[in-house]
Design a protein around this motif. Structure first.
Motif, PDB file in Angstrom:
ATOM      1  N   THR A  68       0.820  -1.219   0.000  1.00  0.00           N
ATOM      2  CA  THR A  68       0.000   0.000   0.000  1.00  0.00           C
ATOM      3  C   THR A  68       0.852   1.266   0.000  1.00  0.00           C
ATOM      4  N   PHE A  69       2.139   1.062   0.043  1.00  0.00           N
ATOM      5  CA  PHE A  69       3.060   2.211   0.022  1.00  0.00           C
ATOM      6  C   PHE A  69       3.837   2.180  -1.301  1.00  0.00           C
ATOM      7  N   ALA A  70       4.450   3.308  -1.608  1.00  0.00           N
ATOM      8  CA  ALA A  70       5.302   3.354  -2.803  1.00  0.00           C
ATOM      9  C   ALA A  70       6.503   4.245  -2.514  1.00  0.00           C
ATOM     10  N   PRO A  71       7.675   3.859  -3.047  1.00  0.00           N
ATOM     11  CA  PRO A  71       8.867   4.695  -2.814  1.00  0.00           C
ATOM     12  C   PRO A  71       8.665   6.099  -3.377  1.00  0.00           C
ATOM     13  N   LYS A  72       8.850   7.101  -2.532  1.00  0.00           N
ATOM     14  CA  LYS A  72       8.670   8.473  -3.008  1.00  0.00           C
ATOM     15  C   LYS A  72       9.960   9.272  -2.919  1.00  0.00           C
ATOM     16  N   TYR A  73      10.703   9.076  -1.860  1.00  0.00           N
ATOM     17  CA  TYR A  73      11.963   9.809  -1.679  1.00  0.00           C
ATOM     18  C   TYR A  73      13.115   8.812  -1.702  1.00  0.00           C
ATOM     19  N   LEU A  74      14.047   9.018  -2.615  1.00  0.00           N
ATOM     20  CA  LEU A  74      15.195   8.107  -2.736  1.00  0.00           C
ATOM     21  C   LEU A  74      16.462   8.871  -2.381  1.00  0.00           C
ATOM     22  N   GLU A  75      17.307   8.217  -1.557  1.00  0.00           N
ATOM     23  CA  GLU A  75      18.534   8.874  -1.081  1.00  0.00           C
ATOM     24  C   GLU A  75      18.198  10.320  -0.695  1.00  0.00           C
ATOM     25  N   TYR A  76      17.291  10.427   0.219  1.00  0.00           N
ATOM     26  CA  TYR A  76      16.717  11.730   0.543  1.00  0.00           C
ATOM     27  C   TYR A  76      17.558  12.449   1.608  1.00  0.00           C
ATOM     28  N   ASP A  77      18.026  13.638   1.259  1.00  0.00           N
ATOM     29  CA  ASP A  77      18.799  14.466   2.197  1.00  0.00           C
ATOM     30  C   ASP A  77      17.805  15.106   3.162  1.00  0.00           C
ATOM     31  N   VAL A  78      17.761  14.571   4.381  1.00  0.00           N
ATOM     32  CA  VAL A  78      16.726  15.018   5.323  1.00  0.00           C
ATOM     33  C   VAL A  78      16.909  16.470   5.735  1.00  0.00           C
ATOM     34  N   ALA A  79      18.121  17.007   5.584  1.00  0.00           N
ATOM     35  CA  ALA A  79      18.352  18.400   5.996  1.00  0.00           C
ATOM     36  C   ALA A  79      18.332  19.345   4.807  1.00  0.00           C
ATOM     37  N   CYS A  80      18.039  18.814   3.617  1.00  0.00           N
ATOM     38  CA  CYS A  80      17.942  19.611   2.388  1.00  0.00           C
ATOM     39  C   CYS A  80      19.140  20.543   2.207  1.00  0.00           C
ATOM     40  N   GLY A  81      20.343  19.996   2.341  1.00  0.00           N
ATOM     41  CA  GLY A  81      21.555  20.796   2.098  1.00  0.00           C
ATOM     42  C   GLY A  81      22.022  21.534   3.324  1.00  0.00           C
ATOM     43  N   GLY A  82      21.225  21.632   4.363  1.00  0.00           N
ATOM     44  CA  GLY A  82      21.629  22.337   5.572  1.00  0.00           C
ATOM     45  C   GLY A  82      21.754  21.366   6.724  1.00  0.00           C
ATOM     46  N   ALA A  83      21.263  21.759   7.879  1.00  0.00           N
ATOM     47  CA  ALA A  83      21.270  20.869   9.046  1.00  0.00           C
ATOM     48  C   ALA A  83      19.946  21.061   9.772  1.00  0.00           C
ATOM     49  N   VAL A  84      19.387  19.963  10.261  1.00  0.00           N
ATOM     50  CA  VAL A  84      18.110  20.066  10.975  1.00  0.00           C
ATOM     51  C   VAL A  84      18.349  19.855  12.459  1.00  0.00           C
ATOM     52  N   ASP A  85      17.357  20.264  13.260  1.00  0.00           N
ATOM     53  CA  ASP A  85      17.479  20.090  14.707  1.00  0.00           C
ATOM     54  C   ASP A  85      17.004  18.695  15.100  1.00  0.00           C
ATOM     55  N   TYR A  86      17.794  18.093  15.948  1.00  0.00           N
ATOM     56  CA  TYR A  86      17.388  16.799  16.497  1.00  0.00           C
ATOM     57  C   TYR A  86      18.086  16.604  17.829  1.00  0.00           C
ATOM     58  N   ALA A  87      17.360  16.211  18.828  1.00  0.00           N
ATOM     59  CA  ALA A  87      17.897  15.921  20.164  1.00  0.00           C
ATOM     60  C   ALA A  87      18.727  17.087  20.703  1.00  0.00           C
TER      61      ALA A  87
END
Ligand code: SF4
Length: 1014
Positions: free
Chosen positions: A844-863
């Motif tokens: 019921t799912f389909a691959p949408k994001y492949l080798e996806y940069d979760v921070a989109c070139g920057g850095a995201v906040d986590y922990a």
């Protein structure tokens, strides 16, 4: 020594002793005018040159080479087995080949003794027989009969076995070849000379003589006009008590670490205070002139020649000038010199070395042998059978070893700086595709030394040898003694090459012979400002037992005989094939290893005027106890009332109590003092605090995580981590530190899980990209399987072709052996098979994001900190729910959410991505899954059991991975909280080894870790 010599000829067992005899005569004022003093062999050679028929003597190397050629060449009824190179014999009726060695071993006596069948080939058996037997009537007749086809047991072959006849035939062929070449065996010349010599009276004295060989006996018997006196060397009957006034002591270092320190102590004690020469204590190398001329005529001698000869001394011999105050007779004097001489020189003593070193242990020998191994194509030839892979032949890249070229590059004979040599090594190791031919072409173009050494190593090129000789002579930054040693090694190789060429053999044979040669080494080192060569005699002379024995009585104040163990000086004569054959022909052994050792020991006993010290290490390098050699035991027995008793010597030293007086002992426990060869406390130069382990110091804490450069060049100073780093820290903080911060990576480009993983990830990424671009489908379904397989085959082919064009830093996957090619094929098969599994996964799912940069070139906040990273794949359904997919080549129990019940976090990468994706993409994560494409397709991780059906996650232990009692977002929050706490510890510098499971230690690069588990 008589002051007027009543002989025309004085013959000694070898040239060394003849030289020593002349020196002693000169020292004692005895005139040798008109007297020939020579080794017996050299005298016979001179006689042959004067009265012979013009043929030249064959050398030992030429004899061995010609016999090897005779052994390798086809002969009547014989063949050579290509695999082993062994001589084989053809059975006329059946055509069956049987190894001659085997037949010989089946004979009445084993012609080739135990353990020798491989090492001692027929050529060497024949060479030993020729050296001892040619010229003796019985031997010559047997050779003649064997060549004429007389059967074993008949005529002159009585007593000879069938197996031995081919050896005699081969010797016959060799003697014919020798005659064609205008050469002659010394034994033949000795038999012919009585007919050729002028029959005029000649007074001959054989001094220090070993028992005469049958050839010598026959020669003197056939020359009745010679008045011959034989003065047998003393000591053949065994040691005697030391001369009156000479103190006898025993030294026992407990092991190899204590050995050099005890010998340095002995030398220092014997010499007393350093001679005042106004010398500053610093070591310099000086020419070897004062250490005596190198032994032998030709600068090299065979290994066999190095032991076995002995000398004898009779009372009343004039010693003349002393060779040195202290003479140390060692099994390997060059090793002892290297360990002890620098410390003695620092204390103001002059130390000399006279010894022999194996060709392959000289700097030149090591360099040329390494280069030849590198260049020799066939070195790793042959087919191996590998379980699961079948018969495997090595590829070209496997046939050579990078270490061989690196060894050559780091030698003084590469013409390269150390930096360039290390760079060459690093470049080779970092590139699996490096080809030997390319490297050779490059080195040939850049480096004239390589070109010359290559020609010498492969073609034995004489011009190349001349070029190298000139290069060595120009190495004025090295000591003269070093240059002399290398030139001797070069000449040894040239002689082996000349012999091989004479016999029509190739470089293999020449190198085989060269490796068995030894070259003379001599050194003298003196304190700075002191001309050691001008002193006449050094304070300490280190040499081998044979040379020390030839120095003469009273040649030193203190004689130290070292290594007196049964292993270093075995008293047993080898019972080899040549000995058996000679005995069958009635040629008896006239001398023995024990008799030679006794004569040498007797000479050593009489060499010292003050002290005799006998040293034996109590334990060998394996810490096993050693035993005294036979002559030492015999010497001790001279001082015992009842040599048959055992109680008085039942102690670790095997000495009666009265001989233990003044015993010198040293333990291995004093490690630093042993290493420094001095008990004086070392001055404190600096105090270094022990390194901090398990924590990063406060000054370095800011460097625990290095600043990151983001896309666009922006530098992020705040600590920024990736999910894989966090997971690694959780696995074991110290392992993370070693792998990620110290980067204990191998220099060699790999072909392992890292490269395979990257290849599989890239192939899967590319596959899905083309699924949507080429087929217009995002997901593999059972209906699309055929097209998907076609597409995957295309993707794999393109990715394989791409690998050699990638940079090494991109973890390219380059197979270089047949095994690796098969491993790559297996990986392709696994990825192809994975498509069937993929068709059942999350329908019921389909691959949408492949080798996806979760921070989109920057850095995201986590922990509470910054994070960046790339999720392998994010599958999304029509309701805005997503599952994070992380590809794995294999999966363990730690990937399942259930491990939290054991109080540990387990794998967190996919959960971290899920939390970040929830924030950045606004999707609702319902699964953080590790999907294995390996041999066993399976899934692990965590998923929301209220959303995803078990059937949609095949091959999963659902009870370990399903999250049903709480919401999936709670799992993500709980994970983030635990990660935040871990990051605080990390940034506070806590890197204590704390493996989460024993599995963490399995592939950990920290080899000495006290916390290692499993
Ligand atoms: S050996 Fe084990 S405990 Fe030690 S650093 Fe490696 S993973 Fe950690």
């Amino acid at each position: 020594m008589d002051t007027s010599i009543a002989y025309d000829v004085v013959l000694l067992p070898d040239t060394d002793r003849a030289v020593a005899y002349r020196k002693r005569a000169a020292d004692s004022g005895c005139s040798l005018m008109g007297v020939t003093v020579a080794g017996f062999g050299a005298w016979v050679r001179d006689l042959w040159e004067l009265y012979g028929d013009g043929r030249t003597f064959v050398s030992r190397l030429e004899r061995e080479a010609l016999l090897r050629a005779a052994c390798e060449g086809p002969a009547d009824g014989d063949c050579v087995e290509l695999e082993s190179g062994k001589r084989a014999q053809r059975d006329g009726a059946s055509g069956r080949c049987e190894l001659a060695e085997d037949r010989i071993a089946d004979g009445a006596c084993a012609l080739v003794g135990d353990g020798e069948a491989g090492a001692l080939g027929l050529d060497r058996v024949a060479a030993a027989c020729v050296a001892a037997g040619v010229g003796l009537p019985a031997f010559d007749a047997a050779v003649r009969d064997a060549c004429q086809g007389v059967p074993a047991g008949a005529g002159a072959l009585e007593g000879v076995t069938r197996a031995e006849v081919p050896v005699l035939r081969m010797i016959g062929g060799y003697l014919d070849r020798l005659a064609q070449l205008g050469m002659i065996e010394p034994g033949q010349a000795l038999a012919l000379l009585p007919e050729l010599l002028p029959q005029r009276p000649l007074r001959v004295m054989l001094e220090d003589a070993a028992p005469l060989t049958p050839g010598q006996e026959a020669f003197f018997f056939a020359c009745p006009w010679m008045e011959v006196e034989v003065r047998a060397a003393s000591g053949s009957q065994g040691p005697v008590r030391a001369p009156e006034g000479v103190r006898v002591r025993f030294a026992f270092p407990s092991g190899q670490y204590a050995w050099p320190a005890l010998l340095a102590d002995i030398a220092r004690d014997a010499l007393g205070a350093a001679a005042d020469r106004g010398a500053a204590p610093a070591a310099v190398a000086a020419p070897a002139a004062a250490a005596g001329s190198a032994a032998g005529d030709d600068g090299a001698s065979s290994c066999e020649d190095a032991s076995g000869s002995a000398d004898g001394y009779r009372d009343g011999r004039s010693a003349g000038a002393q060779a040195a105050a202290v003479v140390v007779a060692a099994k390997d004097p060059a090793v002892l010199f290297g360990r002890v001489a620098p410390a003695l020189v620092r204390q103001g003593y002059v130390v000399a070395l006279r010894g022999r070193r194996r060709f392959a242990d000289t700097a030149f020998g090591r360099a040329i042998c390494s280069l030849r191994r590198f260049l020799d194509e066939g070195q790793a030839g042959g087919i191996s059978h590998i379980e699961g892979y079948g018969d495997i032949a090595p590829t070209d890249v496997e046939r050579w070893d990078r270490a061989d070229l690196a060894d050559w590059a780091l030698s003084p004979f590469s013409g390269m700086t150390r930096k360039a040599a290390f760079k060459l090594d690093a470049d080779m190791r970092a590139d699996r595709t490096a080809r030997r031919s390319d490297l050779c072409a490059r080195l040939r173009g850049d480096n004239p030394m390589f070109a010359a050494m290559e020609r010498l190593a492969l073609q034995l090129d004489a011009q190349a040898a001349a070029e190298l000789e000139a290069v060595v002579r120009r190495m004025t930054n090295r000591s003269e003694a070093w240059r002399v040693e290398q030139l001797a090694a070069l000449r040894a190789l040239q002689r082996a090459a000349d012999a091989a060429k004479l016999a029509g053999l190739g470089a293999d044979a020449a190198f085989d012979q060269a490796k068995r040669l030894k070259v003379n080494v001599s050194r003298i080192v003196a304190p700075r400002g002191c001309d050691g060569a001008a002193l006449g005699a050094p304070d300490v002379l280190m040499t081998d037992q044979s040379t020390a024995a030839s120095l003469g009585s009273g040649s030193c104040r203190v004689l130290v005989a070292t290594d007196l163990t049964s292993a270093a000086y075995p008293a047993v004569d080898p019972e080899d094939a040549s000995r058996v054959l000679l005995e069958h022909l009635g040629v008896k052994r006239v001398d023995s290893a024990l008799a030679r050792m006794r004569r040498a020991f007797f000479a050593l006993e009489h060499a010292a005027t003050d002290q005799l010290i006998f040293e034996r290490c109590l334990n060998d390098s394996s810490a096993d106890p050693t035993y005294p050699c036979v002559v030492l035991e015999e010497f001790v027995d001279c001082y015992r009332d009842d040599p048959t008793a055992t109680e008085d010597i039942d102690n670790p030293y095997s000495l009666p109590e009265h001989l233990q007086d003044g015993m010198l002992l040293r333990g291995e426990d004093a490690l630093c003092a042993n290493d420094a060869l001095s008990d004086a406390p070392a001055p404190e130069a600096a105090r270094i605090e022990p390194p901090l382990t398990g924590a990063v110091s406060s000054e370095a804490r800011s460097l625990v995580v290095l600043p990151r450069v983001l896309q666009g060049g922006q530098v992020l100073d705040e600590p920024c981590l990736s999910p894989s780093q966090i997971e690694s820290y959780l696995e074991c903080p110290y392992k993370w530190f070693a792998q990620r911060r110290l980067r204990l990576d191998d220099l060699d480009e790999g072909f392992g899980p890292l490269e395979m993983g990257d290849f599989a990830h890239n192939a899967l990424h590319s596959f899905y990209k083309h699924m949507s671009e080429d087929l217009g489908e995002a997901k593999v379904t059972p209906q699309l399987l055929a097209q998907a397989r076609e597409l995957m085959a295309d993707v794999l082919a393109r990715h394989k072709a791409l690998q050699p064009h990638l940079r090494q830093s991109e973890n390219r996957l380059i197979p270089t052996s047949q095994v690796e090619h098969r491993e790559l094929a297996e990986l392709e098969r696994k990825l192809m098979d994975y498509l069937d599994f993929e068709a059942e996964l999350l329908p019921t799912f389909a691959p949408k994001y492949l080798e996806y940069d979760v921070a989109c070139g920057g850095a995201v906040d986590y922990a509470g900190h910054k994070l960046l990273g790339t999720a392998d794949r994010i599958d999304v359904d029509g309701e805005g729910r997503c599952a994070i997919i992380d590809y794995k080549g294999s999966i363990s129990g730690s990937y399942a959410l259930g491990v939290r019940e054991e109080g540990r976090l387990g794998k967190v990468q996919a959960l971290i991505y899920a939390q970040v994706v929830r924030r950045t993409l606004g999707l609702e994560p319902v699964g953080a899954l590790y999907v294995c494409y390996g041999r066993r397709k399976m899934i692990s991780g965590a998923y929301d059991g209220r959303v995803i059906e078990n059937a949609h996650l095949p091959n999963m232990r659902h009870k370990d991975c399903m999250c049903a009692d709480r919401s999936f977002s709670d799992v993500l929050d709980e994970t983030e909280e635990a990660v935040a706490a871990a990051l605080e510890r990390m940034l506070a510098g806590d890197i204590r080894p704390r493996p989460e499971t024993p599995e963490a230690c399995k592939w950990c690069p920290v080899s000495s870790c006290s916390e290692r588990r499993g």
